[in-house]
Design an enzyme around this catalytic site. Structure first.
Site, PDB file in Angstrom:
ATOM      1  N   CYS A  99       6.173 -15.676 -52.688  1.00  0.00           N
ATOM      2  CA  CYS A  99       6.292 -16.829 -53.586  1.00  0.00           C
ATOM      3  C   CYS A  99       4.912 -17.234 -54.079  1.00  0.00           C
ATOM      4  CB  CYS A  99       6.940 -17.997 -52.835  1.00  0.00           C
ATOM      5  SG  CYS A  99       7.070 -19.499 -53.836  1.00  0.00           S
ATOM      6  N   HIS A 141      15.929 -17.081 -55.465  1.00  0.00           N
ATOM      7  CA  HIS A 141      14.620 -17.628 -55.087  1.00  0.00           C
ATOM      8  C   HIS A 141      14.219 -18.763 -56.037  1.00  0.00           C
ATOM      9  CE1 HIS A 141      10.329 -17.093 -53.621  1.00  0.00           C
ATOM     10  NE2 HIS A 141      10.176 -17.821 -54.708  1.00  0.00           N
ATOM     11  N   GLU A 142      14.351 -18.496 -57.339  1.00  0.00           N
ATOM     12  CA  GLU A 142      13.928 -19.507 -58.319  1.00  0.00           C
ATOM     13  C   GLU A 142      14.846 -20.722 -58.268  1.00  0.00           C
ATOM     14  OE1 GLU A 142      11.070 -19.202 -59.383  1.00  0.00           O
ATOM     15  OE2 GLU A 142      10.918 -17.102 -58.815  1.00  0.00           O
ATOM     16  N   HIS A 145      14.006 -23.261 -55.645  1.00  0.00           N
ATOM     17  CA  HIS A 145      12.898 -24.177 -55.970  1.00  0.00           C
ATOM     18  C   HIS A 145      13.416 -25.484 -56.573  1.00  0.00           C
ATOM     19  CE1 HIS A 145       9.202 -22.072 -55.057  1.00  0.00           C
ATOM     20  NE2 HIS A 145       9.614 -20.964 -55.649  1.00  0.00           N
TER      21      HIS A 145
END
Ligand code: ZN
Length: 190
Positions: A99, A141-142, A145
């Site tokens: 990341c 993953h994004e 966030h």
């Protein structure tokens, strides 16, 4: 377009839920353009708005995929549908994530093999596609966030301990830390 500094673990905006985008205006599109520029400069496969200090539900990706989705794109106010995660332990060679907001660290993590993502582009036009394999990982993953979660928050014990050791050694975990793509050394040695 402007390259923006990337926030590092400990910056509060990374650790809280981002807000829905309510207006699709030039300001939003400028932010998206800057995020693409920043992601490119950082050699990233994806970047979420909290990583440039903005608590809004936006991420960009750049990933040559085999799923028929555009090789780069933006998702505003995305919704995810995921397949079940199969297997208990991540493969420490094949399932390693990194990341830009946890620079230099790479740790194994299980992810769903399939994701459907639905949202909007910078003009409010619907975006809807499916992603498999590594591309599905990028999307998950994004998306994380936007809920104030980094992949290191999902690590199993031994990897979580290693990650927290790295954070402590690096002096992270406090507000205000950033790094600058194209100025500071590439944290993943690209
Ligand atoms: Zn990230």
């Amino acid at each position: 377009m402007t390259v923006l500094p990337i926030t590092i673990w400990g910056e509060p905006v990374l650790h809280r839920r981002a807000a829905d985008v309510e207006v699709f205006d030039d300001e939003l599109r400028q932010l998206i353009a800057d995020m693409f520029e920043t992601n490119d400069k950082a050699n990233g496969v994806g970047l979420a708005a909290p990583q440039v200090g903005v608590g809004k539900r936006i991420f960009v990706y750049k990933y040559d995929n085999e799923d028929g989705a555009p090789p780069s794109g933006v998702l505003v106010n995305p919704v995810l549908t995921l397949s079940k995660i199969s297997g208990a332990l991540p493969d420490p060679d094949e399932e390693v994530e990194g990341c830009l907001s946890f620079p230099g660290g790479q740790y194994p993590l299980k992810r769903a093999d399939w994701a459907r993502v639905q949202g909007f582009d910078g003009f409010g036009k619907p975006v809807d596609f499916e992603a498999t394999g590594w591309f599905a990982r990028v999307i998950q993953h994004e998306y994380d966030h936007l809920d104030g979660r980094l992949y290191v928050n999902r690590l199993i014990d031994r990897y979580a301990r290693r990650a927290m050791k790295q954070a402590k050694k690096s002096g992270w975990g406090v507000p205000g830390l950033t790094w600058m793509p194209g100025v500071d050394p590439d944290p993943f040695g690209h």
